[in-house]
Design a protein around this motif. Sequence first.
Motif, mmCIF file in Angstrom:
data_model
loop_
_atom_site.group_PDB
_atom_site.id
_atom_site.type_symbol
_atom_site.label_atom_id
_atom_site.label_comp_id
_atom_site.label_asym_id
_atom_site.label_seq_id
_atom_site.Cartn_x
_atom_site.Cartn_y
_atom_site.Cartn_z
ATOM 1 N N LEU A 54 42.859 -30.325 -39.396
ATOM 2 C CA LEU A 54 41.586 -30.920 -38.971
ATOM 3 C C LEU A 54 40.635 -29.928 -38.435
ATOM 4 N N ALA A 55 40.828 -28.816 -37.954
ATOM 5 C CA ALA A 55 39.950 -27.685 -37.220
ATOM 6 C C ALA A 55 39.276 -27.201 -38.452
ATOM 7 N N GLN A 56 39.918 -26.778 -39.488
ATOM 8 C CA GLN A 56 39.174 -26.213 -40.623
ATOM 9 C C GLN A 56 38.070 -27.341 -41.317
ATOM 10 N N ASP A 57 38.715 -28.557 -41.360
ATOM 11 C CA ASP A 57 37.780 -29.741 -42.051
ATOM 12 C C ASP A 57 36.612 -29.927 -40.976
ATOM 13 N N TYR A 58 36.697 -29.573 -39.950
ATOM 14 C CA TYR A 58 35.476 -30.036 -39.072
ATOM 15 C C TYR A 58 34.387 -28.737 -39.417
ATOM 16 N N LEU A 59 34.686 -27.421 -39.499
ATOM 17 C CA LEU A 59 33.862 -26.577 -39.993
ATOM 18 C C LEU A 59 33.406 -26.726 -41.236
ATOM 19 N N PHE A 60 34.058 -27.296 -42.156
ATOM 20 C CA PHE A 60 33.708 -27.625 -43.632
ATOM 21 C C PHE A 60 32.474 -28.785 -43.395
ATOM 22 N N VAL A 61 32.863 -29.828 -42.711
ATOM 23 C CA VAL A 61 31.791 -30.721 -42.659
ATOM 24 C C VAL A 61 30.609 -30.323 -41.832
ATOM 25 N N ARG A 62 30.493 -29.476 -41.117
ATOM 26 C CA ARG A 62 29.368 -28.841 -40.541
ATOM 27 C C ARG A 62 28.657 -28.291 -41.840
ATOM 28 N N ALA A 63 29.262 -27.813 -42.723
ATOM 29 C CA ALA A 63 28.598 -26.952 -43.691
ATOM 30 C C ALA A 63 28.339 -27.918 -44.667
ATOM 31 N N PHE A 64 28.992 -28.887 -44.826
ATOM 32 C CA PHE A 64 28.658 -30.214 -45.776
ATOM 33 C C PHE A 64 27.456 -30.873 -45.585
ATOM 34 N N VAL A 65 26.987 -30.676 -44.363
ATOM 35 C CA VAL A 65 25.657 -31.488 -43.923
ATOM 36 C C VAL A 65 24.418 -31.001 -44.807
ATOM 37 N N PRO A 66 24.234 -29.600 -44.646
ATOM 38 C CA PRO A 66 23.008 -29.334 -45.380
ATOM 39 C C PRO A 66 23.244 -29.392 -46.833
ATOM 40 N N ASN A 122 38.582 -21.881 -46.803
ATOM 41 C CA ASN A 122 37.442 -22.559 -46.231
ATOM 42 C C ASN A 122 36.101 -21.836 -46.392
ATOM 43 N N ILE A 123 36.160 -20.511 -46.127
ATOM 44 C CA ILE A 123 34.810 -19.726 -46.390
ATOM 45 C C ILE A 123 34.548 -19.669 -47.594
ATOM 46 N N ASN A 124 35.402 -19.646 -48.711
ATOM 47 C CA ASN A 124 35.017 -19.620 -50.164
ATOM 48 C C ASN A 124 34.346 -21.177 -50.563
ATOM 49 N N TYR A 125 34.962 -22.343 -50.220
ATOM 50 C CA TYR A 125 34.405 -23.395 -50.342
ATOM 51 C C TYR A 125 33.043 -23.690 -49.755
ATOM 52 N N CYS A 126 32.822 -23.150 -48.662
ATOM 53 C CA CYS A 126 31.589 -23.227 -47.955
ATOM 54 C C CYS A 126 30.585 -22.406 -48.769
ATOM 55 N N ARG A 127 30.797 -21.201 -49.311
ATOM 56 C CA ARG A 127 30.195 -20.216 -50.143
ATOM 57 C C ARG A 127 29.707 -21.308 -51.524
ATOM 58 N N LEU A 128 30.644 -22.110 -51.937
ATOM 59 C CA LEU A 128 30.271 -22.515 -53.087
ATOM 60 C C LEU A 128 29.030 -23.774 -52.739
ATOM 61 N N LEU A 129 29.575 -24.512 -51.546
ATOM 62 C CA LEU A 129 28.426 -25.422 -51.288
ATOM 63 C C LEU A 129 27.045 -24.678 -51.076
ATOM 64 N N GLU A 130 26.976 -23.549 -50.691
ATOM 65 C CA GLU A 130 25.744 -22.911 -50.154
ATOM 66 C C GLU A 130 25.012 -22.496 -51.760
ATOM 67 N N SER A 131 25.954 -21.977 -52.560
ATOM 68 C CA SER A 131 25.235 -21.810 -53.673
ATOM 69 C C SER A 131 24.578 -22.750 -54.574
ATOM 70 N N LEU A 132 25.097 -23.971 -54.381
ATOM 71 C CA LEU A 132 24.769 -25.268 -55.050
ATOM 72 C C LEU A 132 23.353 -25.794 -54.272
ATOM 73 N N MET A 133 23.197 -25.386 -53.167
ATOM 74 C CA MET A 133 21.981 -25.825 -52.227
ATOM 75 C C MET A 133 20.824 -25.127 -53.170
ATOM 76 N N SER A 134 20.785 -24.216 -53.773
ATOM 77 C CA SER A 134 19.863 -23.557 -54.356
ATOM 78 C C SER A 134 19.283 -24.549 -55.505
ATOM 79 N N PRO A 135 17.760 -24.672 -55.484
ATOM 80 C CA PRO A 135 16.838 -25.506 -56.229
ATOM 81 C C PRO A 135 17.361 -25.046 -57.777
#
Length: 231
Positions: A54-66, A122-135
């Motif tokens: 639950l706690a890790q997923d909350y952090l993930f969802v925050r990164a999922f928004v952008p 979680n850090i790795n997953y959020c990093r992937l999300l971040e990389s996908l945000m690139s135009p």
Amino acid sequence: MQVIAKAKAEEKKIGLTETWLRKHRPIYDAATRHPFILSIRDGTVQSHSFKTWLAQDYLFVRAFVPFVASVLIKACKESDDSDDVEVILGGMASLKDEILWFKREANKWGISFSDVVPQKANINYCRLLESLMSPDVDYTVTLTAFWAIEVVYQESFAHCIEEGSKTPPELKETCERWGNEGFGQYCQSLQKILNQRLQKASDDELKKAEVMLLSIIEHEVHFWNMSRGNV
Ligand SMILES: Cc1ncc(CNC=O)c(N)n1
């Protein structure tokens, strides 16, 4: 090869996403029938496992928004179909309620999100999300990631509320959140707009999209693994 995949999908009147799921069934099942999910379903889940998730997923969802916002921007710019924008906008809007739900749930379980440290998976997953945000990352590839992220949760939690499941009552609400029929229909809509994009995609894009699906599934497995303390 990709041309053949398209023809096969067409012949069977199924989308390309369906051919991918059939082809990669074992790894997909490893994510949607993960031991953590099975332990919820059979009622043997440990509360510390659930709280960790639950706690890790909350952090993930925050990164999922952008990330979802970036998918929306790509859909607005690149899609010739207004359905895309509306489906993604709906997903985005429901995240507001989801974040509130996480906060209520944290209270219920006595967790303080401000003390939670993100774990490596979680850090790795959020990093992937971040990389996908690139135009620079193609809309079709980004949409594939988005659909895959949502559908893994949908299939996993729907399994916990099926007939015969022994999910503890205090976990039902969590399972309903992603396992409910409305969320299932939303995933179907995402899959439909993705299939339409894939029909028009180049071989190179198709290959990249399929690789992205596999990458998401793998990250989801690692994400579930955190709940068992085996990072
Ligand atoms: C790790 C992970 N994957 C997918 C979802 C579902 N999407 C939004 O809530 C989620 N919450 N967490």
